[in-house]
Design an enzyme around this catalytic site. Structure first.
Site, short mmCIF file in Angstrom:
data_model
loop_
_atom_site.label_atom_id
_atom_site.label_comp_id
_atom_site.label_asym_id
_atom_site.label_seq_id
_atom_site.Cartn_x
_atom_site.Cartn_y
_atom_site.Cartn_z
N HIS A 83 0.78 -1.47 -0.20
CA HIS A 83 0.45 0.01 0.24
C HIS A 83 0.87 0.81 0.41
O HIS A 83 0.90 2.51 -0.93
CB HIS A 83 -0.92 -0.08 1.51
N GLU A 84 1.65 1.00 0.80
CA GLU A 84 2.96 2.22 0.77
C GLU A 84 3.69 2.62 -0.17
O GLU A 84 3.54 3.49 -0.79
CB GLU A 84 3.80 2.06 2.58
N HIS A 133 0.72 4.56 -2.68
CA HIS A 133 1.59 5.83 -2.49
C HIS A 133 2.38 6.32 -3.36
O HIS A 133 2.56 7.43 -3.85
CB HIS A 133 1.49 6.36 -1.12
N GLU A 176 -5.93 7.07 -0.57
CA GLU A 176 -6.42 6.01 0.36
C GLU A 176 -6.75 4.25 -0.52
O GLU A 176 -6.61 3.64 -0.50
CB GLU A 176 -6.60 6.01 1.95
#
Length: 288
Positions: free
Chosen positions: A131-132, A135, A204
């Site tokens: 997930h990071e 980003h 998100e």
């Protein structure tokens, strides 16, 4: 390109704000001080905001020798995401959380708390780090990092207000002090508003989708979000409480309750994020 545009719009808005408040508080000298301060903040925020945020959290860089399993997990996921290997950091905090920072994929860093390494299974942690890295790949990190440091810098306007407002004891000085007090009342909500304008909650969802694609396991990320949300509600995160403007960078909002939590909230409901990931696992497509 859109994230870069948002970043420069945010920096321009902060500069204009500093100049206007500086002139109102200190006249021409206040305006000059504000211009110099805002230009310095813009420069340091663009080039050094990631280091500033990592320092706020006392994050320590790790490598293959100091944290081999975690480091190699990030390395493998970076290959899958087709981005350069970011620097990897650990934060000595019990609260489970993680974030990404930096100005672009070539100058990025990911950080996780020691608490999240203990709380999650390897599959769940892999989903979080994916997930990071999403980003990073989506270039969300520059906007979010600068928003955090800039919003924090707005509090310096209060100090500037007191500095200029407290210089005189005459009627003009008392009037300035009244203005300074009013300015301080509005600074925190103003900082929060700037963050909410710069940071879209949709990012998100996109990072969840991207993270699930990178890791190949949407249910592992869903399970991680559920665990982090439950654990984080009962474990204080002192660094995040001290720097609430950075809360928007975390995978789960580390602030709970009212006040600052609601003011700086930029995260969608965890339940909705989990439901979308579960639907992705069931159908193979992420809901929009």
């Amino acid at each position: 390109m859109w994230n870069m545009t948002k970043t420069f719009m945010l920096m321009a808005a902060i500069t204009a704000l500093f100049v206007v408040i500086g002139q109102l508080i200190g006249g021409q000298s206040g305006m000059i001080f504000a211009v110099v301060m805002s230009l310095a903040m813009n420069f340091f925020s663009y080039w050094f905001s990631d280091k500033m945020v990592l320092k706020m959290y006392n994050a320590q860089e790790v490598d293959e020798q100091t944290a081999p399993e975690f480091y190699n997990m990030v390395k493998e996921l970076s290959v899958r995401a087709d981005i350069p290997m970011p620097k990897v950091y650990l934060i000595n905090e019990d609260a489970p959380n993680a974030f990404a920072t930096g100005r672009n994929p070539s100058h990025a860093a990911v950080a996780a708390t020691t608490g999240i390494l203990r709380a999650l299974s390897p599959r769940e942690l892999r989903g979080v780090m994916a997930h990071e890295l999403a980003h990073v790949k989506h270039r969300d990190i520059l906007t979010s990092t600068i928003a955090a440091t800039m919003a924090g810098a707005i509090s310096s306007l209060a100090n500037m207000a007191m500095f200029f407002g407290g210089r005189n004891n005459d009627e003009e000085g008392r009037s300035s002090n009244i203005f300074a007090s009013m300015a301080m009342m509005f600074l925190a909500p103003l900082a929060a508003s700037l963050i909410q304008m710069a940071i879209s909650r949709a990012r998100e969802f996109e990072a969840d989708r991207g993270g699930a694609e990178i890791s190949g396991e949407p249910l592992a990320l869903a399970s991680a979000l559920d665990k982090i949300h439950k654990y984080a509600a009962g474990i204080p995160f002192s660094a995040a409480e001290s720097h609430p403007a950075t809360a928007q960078m975390m995978i789960i909002n580390p602030l709970f309750g009212g006040g600052m939590s609601k003011m700086f909230s930029t995260h969608p409901a965890t339940e909705e994020r989990i439901a979308r990931l579960q639907e992705m696992a069931r159908t193979g497509t992420y809901p929009t």
